[in-house]
Design an enzyme around this catalytic site. Structure first.
Site, PDB file in Angstrom:
ATOM      1  N   ILE A 157     136.721 -13.217  29.368  1.00  0.00           N
ATOM      2  CA  ILE A 157     135.344 -13.285  28.864  1.00  0.00           C
ATOM      3  C   ILE A 157     135.281 -12.732  27.447  1.00  0.00           C
ATOM      4  CG2 ILE A 157     132.989 -12.439  29.180  1.00  0.00           C
ATOM      5  CD1 ILE A 157     133.540 -12.488  32.215  1.00  0.00           C
ATOM      6  N   PRO A 208     135.898  -4.007  33.128  1.00  0.00           N
ATOM      7  CA  PRO A 208     135.597  -3.609  34.504  1.00  0.00           C
ATOM      8  C   PRO A 208     135.177  -2.154  34.553  1.00  0.00           C
ATOM      9  CG  PRO A 208     137.955  -3.607  34.159  1.00  0.00           C
ATOM     10  CD  PRO A 208     137.347  -4.148  32.898  1.00  0.00           C
ATOM     11  N   ARG A 236     129.762  -4.388  33.358  1.00  0.00           N
ATOM     12  CA  ARG A 236     129.488  -3.690  34.607  1.00  0.00           C
ATOM     13  C   ARG A 236     128.513  -2.550  34.351  1.00  0.00           C
ATOM     14  NH1 ARG A 236     130.987  -7.409  36.965  1.00  0.00           N
ATOM     15  NH2 ARG A 236     132.648  -7.641  38.526  1.00  0.00           N
ATOM     16  N   ASP A 260     122.420  -6.508  30.987  1.00  0.00           N
ATOM     17  CA  ASP A 260     122.325  -7.394  32.151  1.00  0.00           C
ATOM     18  C   ASP A 260     122.784  -6.721  33.440  1.00  0.00           C
ATOM     19  OD1 ASP A 260     122.010 -10.143  33.358  1.00  0.00           O
ATOM     20  OD2 ASP A 260     124.172  -9.903  33.669  1.00  0.00           O
ATOM     21  N   GLU A 265     121.705  -1.463  41.380  1.00  0.00           N
ATOM     22  CA  GLU A 265     121.045  -2.768  41.290  1.00  0.00           C
ATOM     23  C   GLU A 265     120.410  -3.147  42.621  1.00  0.00           C
ATOM     24  OE1 GLU A 265     124.016  -4.597  37.868  1.00  0.00           O
ATOM     25  OE2 GLU A 265     124.374  -5.133  39.958  1.00  0.00           O
ATOM     26  N   HIS A 287     121.084  -8.968  36.093  1.00  0.00           N
ATOM     27  CA  HIS A 287     122.464  -9.295  36.476  1.00  0.00           C
ATOM     28  C   HIS A 287     122.624 -10.797  36.749  1.00  0.00           C
ATOM     29  CE1 HIS A 287     126.323  -7.502  38.433  1.00  0.00           C
ATOM     30  NE2 HIS A 287     126.577  -8.679  37.855  1.00  0.00           N
TER      31      HIS A 287
END
Length: 314
Positions: A157, A208, A236, A260, A265, A287
């Site tokens: 990414i 991560p 994350r 995001d 969450e 997210h």
């Protein structure tokens, strides 16, 4: 073969689970609360989970369980070490959301830089018609061209984000959270975190969450960023200290942020992000960066492949 999906609602209703259903008797639950896992997994040899926790106690209570498929990349919710001791296979899916996350990263950045929502509202509420001018320069925006972007985590990414940044004419550098990633050195400059934070106009997180990255960006780190800098996190939750970020934005330590992912969450109503003096400096999305329709289709097919390529004893 019985297959149980513990939180199928996380993949939405607009994509088909047929590739998975074709492999056995699929039972889907919209969501599963803690304490319901054992009953719902039952005697099924295969379980699919996105965020539902499966720990040692659950594995012990489900002796027929042979394969845990994670409907995503992160496996924080699985006790992988104990699964290995019990010869339970754990398979996740990597690479399915690269384009989706990269696109969302720039959606956040462009909203911050271009103020598109402001100008849209300016026209819709009649201000444009009342003003009498053909344009509006009272809310200036700036270009990405020539800005320096620092990427934390240069995996698939991160590399995709870097390529898009280059297309905008940005300079790109990166920080390796493990200290071992030199794979991007030929194309992009690797720097230490302090240099990145103090010199970059945009910081984008694609790492991560682990021991090296938890609380990586907190008050100290925010204090050395440029006051004009933008922080983006589509990686994350927990990598950025959310209380410190809210304070930094309210006190003009940095200019803006697009977030995001969150430590919890969803977060509670008393979260610092919902109680800021300057909420306009913070763009929040729930997210969703991973979840383009195409990404979810790829994810489902990859889960099916993970099941097909695993040896399951009926």
């Amino acid at each position: 073969m019985n297959i149980v999906f513990l939180d199928a609602s996380t993949l939405g209703n607009d994509v088909s689970l047929d590739p998975i259903a074709a492999l056995g008797n699929l039972t889907c639950y919209s969501n599963t609360d803690n304490g319901q896992q054992v009953e719902r997994i039952g005697n099924a040899p295969v379980v699919i989970t996105n965020k539902v926790k499966i720990d040692a106690e659950i594995m012990d209570a489900c002796p027929h369980l042979q394969l845990i498929c994670v409907a995503g990349t992160g496996t924080d919710n699985i006790d992988k070490e104990y699964a290995a001791k019990k010869n339970i296979i754990v398979k996740n899916v990597a690479g399915y959301s690269t384009q989706s996350v990269a696109q969302t990263t720039f959606a956040l950045l462009l909203e911050i830089y271009n103020h598109t929502s402001y100008f849209n509202q300016y026209v819709h509420n009649g201000d444009y018609s009342r003003n009498g001018l053909y344009t509006c320069t009272s809310h200036p925006f700036v270009e990405l061209y020539g800005k320096r972007m620092g990427i934390i985590g240069m995996g698939n990414i991160g590399k995709q984000v870097a390529q898009i940044a280059l297309a905008f004419g940005m300079e790109v550098c990166y920080y390796s959270t493990s200290g071992h990633n030199n794979s991007a050195t030929q194309s992009f400059k690797r720097v230490e975190l302090a240099e990145m934070l103090s010199t970059c106009d945009v910081i984008s997180i694609h790492a991560p969450k682990n021991e090296q990255t938890t609380n990586l960006i907190a008050a100290k780190e925010l204090s050395i960023m440029k006051p004009t800098a933008v922080l983006l996190n589509t990686g994350r939750g927990g990598i950025v200290n959310e209380t410190d970020l809210a304070y930094a934005l309210d006190h003009e330590a940095i200019a803006a942020a697009g977030i995001d992912v969150f430590a919890k969450e969803p977060f509670a109503f008393d979260h610092p992000f919902l109680n800021m003096k300057h909420p306009e400096k913070l763009i929040l999305t729930p997210h969703i960066a991973w979840s383009s329709r195409e990404a979810r289709i790829r994810l489902i097919q990859s889960i099916a492949t993970n099941i097909q390529t695993s040896t399951i004893h009926e």
